[in-house]
Design an enzyme around this catalytic site. Sequence first.
Site, PDB file in Angstrom:
ATOM      1  N   LYS A  18       0.919  -1.231  -0.035  1.00 51.16           N
ATOM      2  CA  LYS A  18       0.197  -0.046   0.027  1.00 51.16           C
ATOM      3  C   LYS A  18       0.736   1.395  -0.172  1.00 51.16           C
ATOM      4  O   LYS A  18       0.788   2.266  -0.636  1.00 51.16           O
ATOM      5  CB  LYS A  18      -0.948  -0.189   1.228  1.00 51.16           C
ATOM      6  CG  LYS A  18      -1.820  -1.051   1.263  1.00 51.16           C
ATOM      7  CD  LYS A  18      -2.789  -0.784   2.712  1.00 51.16           C
ATOM      8  CE  LYS A  18      -2.195  -0.653   4.014  1.00 51.16           C
ATOM      9  NZ  LYS A  18      -1.632  -1.823   4.327  1.00 51.16           N
ATOM     10  N   ARG A  93      -8.629   2.088   9.800  1.00 49.95           N
ATOM     11  CA  ARG A  93      -8.469   0.671  10.125  1.00 49.95           C
ATOM     12  C   ARG A  93      -9.467  -0.142  10.686  1.00 49.95           C
ATOM     13  O   ARG A  93      -9.547  -1.190  11.199  1.00 49.95           O
ATOM     14  CB  ARG A  93      -7.312   0.829  10.618  1.00 49.95           C
ATOM     15  CG  ARG A  93      -5.819   0.174  10.239  1.00 49.95           C
ATOM     16  CD  ARG A  93      -4.682   0.309  11.015  1.00 49.95           C
ATOM     17  NE  ARG A  93      -3.660  -0.430  10.599  1.00 49.95           N
ATOM     18  CZ  ARG A  93      -2.508   0.099  10.020  1.00 49.95           C
ATOM     19  NH1 ARG A  93      -2.682   1.330   9.437  1.00 49.95           N
ATOM     20  NH2 ARG A  93      -1.532  -0.624   9.667  1.00 49.95           N
ATOM     21  N   ARG A 131      11.750  -6.977   4.878  1.00 48.50           N
ATOM     22  CA  ARG A 131      11.345  -5.506   4.437  1.00 48.50           C
ATOM     23  C   ARG A 131      12.491  -4.340   5.090  1.00 48.50           C
ATOM     24  O   ARG A 131      12.992  -4.514   6.282  1.00 48.50           O
ATOM     25  CB  ARG A 131      10.068  -5.106   4.612  1.00 48.50           C
ATOM     26  CG  ARG A 131       9.890  -3.635   4.501  1.00 48.50           C
ATOM     27  CD  ARG A 131       8.226  -3.208   4.406  1.00 48.50           C
ATOM     28  NE  ARG A 131       7.606  -3.033   5.631  1.00 48.50           N
ATOM     29  CZ  ARG A 131       6.349  -2.707   5.936  1.00 48.50           C
ATOM     30  NH1 ARG A 131       5.610  -2.676   4.783  1.00 48.50           N
ATOM     31  NH2 ARG A 131       5.942  -2.780   7.025  1.00 48.50           N
ATOM     32  N   ARG A 164      11.964  -1.899  10.523  1.00 48.30           N
ATOM     33  CA  ARG A 164      11.041  -1.490  11.234  1.00 48.30           C
ATOM     34  C   ARG A 164      10.777  -2.369  12.360  1.00 48.30           C
ATOM     35  O   ARG A 164      11.054  -3.563  12.328  1.00 48.30           O
ATOM     36  CB  ARG A 164       9.621  -1.390  10.654  1.00 48.30           C
ATOM     37  CG  ARG A 164       9.366  -0.002   9.819  1.00 48.30           C
ATOM     38  CD  ARG A 164       8.253  -0.250   9.088  1.00 48.30           C
ATOM     39  NE  ARG A 164       6.949  -0.556   9.988  1.00 48.30           N
ATOM     40  CZ  ARG A 164       5.903  -0.042   9.571  1.00 48.30           C
ATOM     41  NH1 ARG A 164       5.432   0.284   8.211  1.00 48.30           N
ATOM     42  NH2 ARG A 164       4.738  -0.578  10.284  1.00 48.30           N
ATOM     43  N   ARG A 175      -0.021  -8.244  13.881  1.00 52.37           N
ATOM     44  CA  ARG A 175      -0.573  -7.238  13.000  1.00 52.37           C
ATOM     45  C   ARG A 175      -1.573  -7.979  12.100  1.00 52.37           C
ATOM     46  O   ARG A 175      -2.414  -7.185  11.556  1.00 52.37           O
ATOM     47  CB  ARG A 175       0.699  -6.379  12.225  1.00 52.37           C
ATOM     48  CG  ARG A 175       1.411  -5.505  13.274  1.00 52.37           C
ATOM     49  CD  ARG A 175       2.850  -5.166  12.681  1.00 52.37           C
ATOM     50  NE  ARG A 175       2.826  -4.154  11.530  1.00 52.37           N
ATOM     51  CZ  ARG A 175       3.641  -4.217  10.477  1.00 52.37           C
ATOM     52  NH1 ARG A 175       4.648  -5.138  10.621  1.00 52.37           N
ATOM     53  NH2 ARG A 175       3.608  -3.689   9.683  1.00 52.37           N
TER      54      ARG A 175
HETATM   55  P1  AMP Z   1       1.685   1.090   9.222  1.00 54.19           P
HETATM   56  O1  AMP Z   1       2.753   1.729   8.946  1.00 54.19           O
HETATM   57  O2  AMP Z   1       0.274   1.494   8.739  1.00 54.19           O
HETATM   58  O3  AMP Z   1       1.623  -0.366   9.312  1.00 54.19           O
HETATM   59  O4  AMP Z   1       1.320   1.214  10.907  1.00 54.19           O
HETATM   60  C1  AMP Z   1       2.261   1.078  11.761  1.00 54.19           C
HETATM   61  C2  AMP Z   1       1.504   1.021  13.180  1.00 54.19           C
HETATM   62  O5  AMP Z   1       0.672   2.204  13.617  1.00 54.19           O
HETATM   63  C3  AMP Z   1       0.308  -0.101  13.358  1.00 54.19           C
HETATM   64  O6  AMP Z   1       0.789  -1.217  13.468  1.00 54.19           O
HETATM   65  C4  AMP Z   1      -0.638   0.659  14.343  1.00 54.19           C
HETATM   66  O7  AMP Z   1      -0.118   0.436  15.627  1.00 54.19           O
HETATM   67  C5  AMP Z   1      -0.372   2.271  14.121  1.00 54.19           C
HETATM   68  N1  AMP Z   1      -1.382   2.910  13.326  1.00 54.19           N
HETATM   69  C6  AMP Z   1      -1.424   3.181  11.957  1.00 54.19           C
HETATM   70  N2  AMP Z   1      -2.301   3.378  11.416  1.00 54.19           N
HETATM   71  C7  AMP Z   1      -3.426   3.581  12.557  1.00 54.19           C
HETATM   72  C8  AMP Z   1      -4.692   3.402  12.393  1.00 54.19           C
HETATM   73  N3  AMP Z   1      -5.504   4.079  11.135  1.00 54.19           N
HETATM   74  N4  AMP Z   1      -5.561   3.298  13.531  1.00 54.19           N
HETATM   75  C9  AMP Z   1      -4.655   2.570  14.441  1.00 54.19           C
HETATM   76  N5  AMP Z   1      -3.296   2.382  14.716  1.00 54.19           N
HETATM   77  C10 AMP Z   1      -2.767   2.882  13.419  1.00 54.19           C
END
Ligand code: AMP
Length: 220
Positions: A18, A93, A131, A164, A175
């Site tokens: 994404k 989300r 990654r 990460r 996740r």
């Molecule tokens: P991502 O980079 O999108 O995988 O986000 C990394 C982490 O940030 C996720 O595993 C959540 O802990 C938090 N996070 C990101 N976006 C959201 C969201 N829309 N709602 C809640 N937590 C979020």
Amino acid sequence: MKNGRLAIIMLGPPGAGKGTQARMIGEALGFPHVSTGDMLRESLKNGTELGKKAKAFMESGGLVPDDLVDAIVAERLAREDCNRGFILDGYPRTIPQARFLEALFEKSGTRILSIGVEVGDDVLIRRLSSRWTCPTCGKMFNAASDPGKAGGQCDECGTVLVQRKDDTAEVIAERLHVYHTKTKPLVRHYQEQGSYSEINGERAVEEIFGSIMHKIMNHE
Ligand code: AMP
């Protein structure tokens, strides 16, 4: 593409690509790439109040509470660079987040196009655990197909790549579980609204990009 403000929502599990696609679409359309994950990681790095509140949720692979994320999104989308449209990556989300967004859009007359990038769990686990990300420009690399990238440098800006903290086996499993239980119901939600398109994410980056751009250009 019709006139008016357009919200392109990238749906799909962690590791589906994404972020890579959102960045490419944003460049092609001149729309900002709004990633809640990036914004939260920035707050964590800077030690802000939000970062302190979000830290434990992020490190365990759980979701940060809706009200915290809703507030940063509302603030970001109110900026002038979002006037024509924007790409949302990692938000909404949960169903309550989707409802929050709809209330926000009702006031501004924004159209939604949601794109689900679908990839099987086995492929996701392999991708996430290999990654490597550029901490400066956000570009991502896969050390499974490009072994020199493990601990190597970014092609674009030369910064040393990092992994990460939440790309470890245990956190990846959590996740994916959170995705299937909390986020996947959004597919149904947007299908019912008639704004959902699904894309096969198990293809080359350029091919996926072509399919997404086709959907954007042809959507009503
Ligand atoms: P991502 O980079 O999108 O995988 O986000 C990394 C982490 O940030 C996720 O595993 C959540 O802990 C938090 N996070 C990101 N976006 C959201 C969201 N829309 N709602 C809640 N937590 C979020």
